[in-house]
Scaffold this active site. Structure first.
Site, mmCIF file in Angstrom:
data_model
loop_
_atom_site.group_PDB
_atom_site.id
_atom_site.type_symbol
_atom_site.label_atom_id
_atom_site.label_comp_id
_atom_site.label_asym_id
_atom_site.label_seq_id
_atom_site.Cartn_x
_atom_site.Cartn_y
_atom_site.Cartn_z
ATOM 1 N N ALA A 8 0.845 -1.202 0.000
ATOM 2 C CA ALA A 8 0.000 0.000 0.000
ATOM 3 C C ALA A 8 0.876 1.246 0.000
ATOM 4 C CB ALA A 8 -0.912 0.001 1.215
ATOM 5 N N CYS A 9 0.857 1.981 -1.102
ATOM 6 C CA CYS A 9 1.763 3.125 -1.253
ATOM 7 C C CYS A 9 1.028 4.284 -1.919
ATOM 8 C CB CYS A 9 2.976 2.741 -2.103
ATOM 9 S SG CYS A 9 3.883 1.293 -1.486
#
Length: 473
Positions: A8-9
């Site tokens: 998750a970025c």
């Protein structure tokens, strides 16, 4: 394949004509499944591989490496039990990359080209690409060739830049991908969702794609549009999760840089490319990457309703381990590349500038044990993050003042270093910048410990176990 923890970025790209100083930027928050996941940051020396074969510890993906590997900056996991996850860096040719922005393809396209379990994944991409490329476009082409031969284990977005161009590549399925050259006067905010829109198959200067992707789409009747070939519409998703986990982050980034434009944070049609209303500075990028819907009702640390505060996933999280901004300064021929690094939660950690034309970063960044040790830059900033958030309303302004002072100091120091660097070249320049990296890290570490000491002292007075005797008793 083992559980993918780096999933998750949030990414930002800024073209040279969109920035205040003519620099190109690629940037990203590396978010993890866990709140504590130590990271290192150092310079990997150039080497000769001589028949070396790379094999992933994550899924046994394997390929022979080219003979010569360039020097590059790298940010691997401290404990590479699930793979290296080198994530980001700039090589000695001033080519940078950040990998990856995890994305999701829809079930229709995956039905006909599923992901390949032992194909290339995030843990391997930087390692087998960055040391071997001389341009951003070469980065796209090398990764594309690897995917064509070995397949991809994940759907990912990858950023590249060099002295001329920024490219963003989105890998959707086991073998299908596209890439777009980001226009010099535009910026992009990407957040765990396929974002690239229309592809012009007649324009190979600004678009690249996997062999046969248009035939693939036509064969399996995958294009939902009548008169366009929109990669997001064909390969992407449009789900409740997207509207609460992904699109609000893009909305907030665009709201920051285009405040006059009203948009729905849950819209699935937020534009991929944007022209900002003002020139973008490195501080603007830092502000977005460190944000949590500041000054809106959606801020988890704000005063909105409990429902609003939990409605959307923020950009800066407790599980952000490594926030980086790669800067290529086109007006500085001697000292072009800077990697800004904020370890831990960027809401509370400062961005530290490091010159990548160097032999090392600093020993405090190469040391990241499993347990807390304030000699480690990673643990120093994670400790600061914990202390600030524990008394957020009391400490936030002190922390912002600390970050602001260090930000000003960093600008002054870079200016001073640039003046001296103009007099040097070759190994003398590299040695000089290496020493500057050490001094910069030393200053930030020292000031952070002073700040931490001050917060802990003040925090001791905030204990709920305080009791004042009523004189009437």
């Amino acid at each position: 394949m083992k559980r993918h923890t780096h999933s998750a970025c949030t990414s930002i790209m800024v073209g040279r004509k969109a920035s205040i100083d003519g620099s190109s930027y690629i940037a990203r928050n590396e978010d993890n499944f866990f709140a504590i996941w130590p990271k290192k940051f150092y310079i990997q020396k150039a080497m000769i591989n001589d028949g070396k074969v790379y094999t992933s510890a994550n899924n046994n993906f394997s390929l022979p490496l080219p003979k010569k590997a360039y020097r590059y900056s790298t940010s691997p996991d401290a404990n590479p039990v699930e793979g290296l996850y080198e994530e980001d860096g700039i090589n000695e040719k001033n080519v940078g990359m950040s990998a990856t922005e995890s994305v999701t393809a829809n079930e229709k396209v995956l039905a006909y080209d599923p992901l390949v379990e032992d194909g290339i994944a995030e843990d391997s991409i930087t390692t087998v690409v960055l040391p071997y490329i001389d341009s951003a476009r070469e980065g796209v082409e090398r990764l594309g060739e690897i995917i064509s031969k070995y397949g991809s284990a994940e759907s990912n977005g990858i950023e590249f830049f060099d002295e001329k161009e920024i490219w963003y590549m989105e890998v959707a399925t086991g073998h299908q991908w596209v890439a777009i050259r980001i226009p010099d006067d535009c910026y992009v905010v990407a957040a765990n969702q396929i974002g690239i829109e229309d592809i012009d198959f007649t324009d190979t200067n600004n678009y690249l794609w996997s062999d046969g992707i248009d035939e693939f789409v036509e064969k399996y009747q995958l294009n939902p549009d009548f008169n366009r070939w929109d990669f997001r519409h064909i390969f992407g998703t449009n789900t409740k999760k997207d509207r609460h986990y992904n699109t609000p982050r893009v909305w907030y980034g665009q709201k920051t840089l285009n405040p006059s434009i009203e948009q729905d944070p849950e819209s699935s049609e937020l534009p991929f490319l944007r022209k900002a209303e003002k020139k973008i500075s490195v501080e603007d990028i830092q502000s977005i990457l460190s944000s949590h819907y500041n000054e809106t009702q959606f801020d988890p640390l704000g005063s909105g309703s409990e429902e609003d505060k939990k409605r959307y996933r923020a950009i800066s999280l407790s599980r952000t381990e490594n926030s980086h901004i790669l800067q290529l300064r086109h007006n500085n021929s001697k000292n072009q590349a800077i990697e800004w690094k904020a370890l831990g939660v960027p809401s509370f950690s400062p961005y530290v500038p490091f010159f990548t034309n160097a032999n090392t970063i600093d020993e405090s960044y190469g040391y990241a044990p499993e347990k807390l040790d304030l000699k480690s830059a990673y643990w120093l900033y994670e400790t600061l993050n914990m202390v600030v958030e524990s008394h957020y309303s009391d400490f936030v302004e002190l922390n912002l003042d600390y970050q602001k002072e260090l930000s000003s100091w960093a600008r002054r120091r870079i200016f001073e270093v640039d003046e001296q660097a103009q007099k040097l070249s070759g190994s003398k320049l590299t040695d000089y910048l290496t020493e500057q990296n050490r001094q910069i890290a030393e200053h930030f570490n020292k000031e952070t410990k002073v700040h931490l000491d001050d917060l802990i002292t003040k925090g001791a007075e905030l204990s709920k176990l305080t009791f004042k005797m009523d004189p009437n008793l």
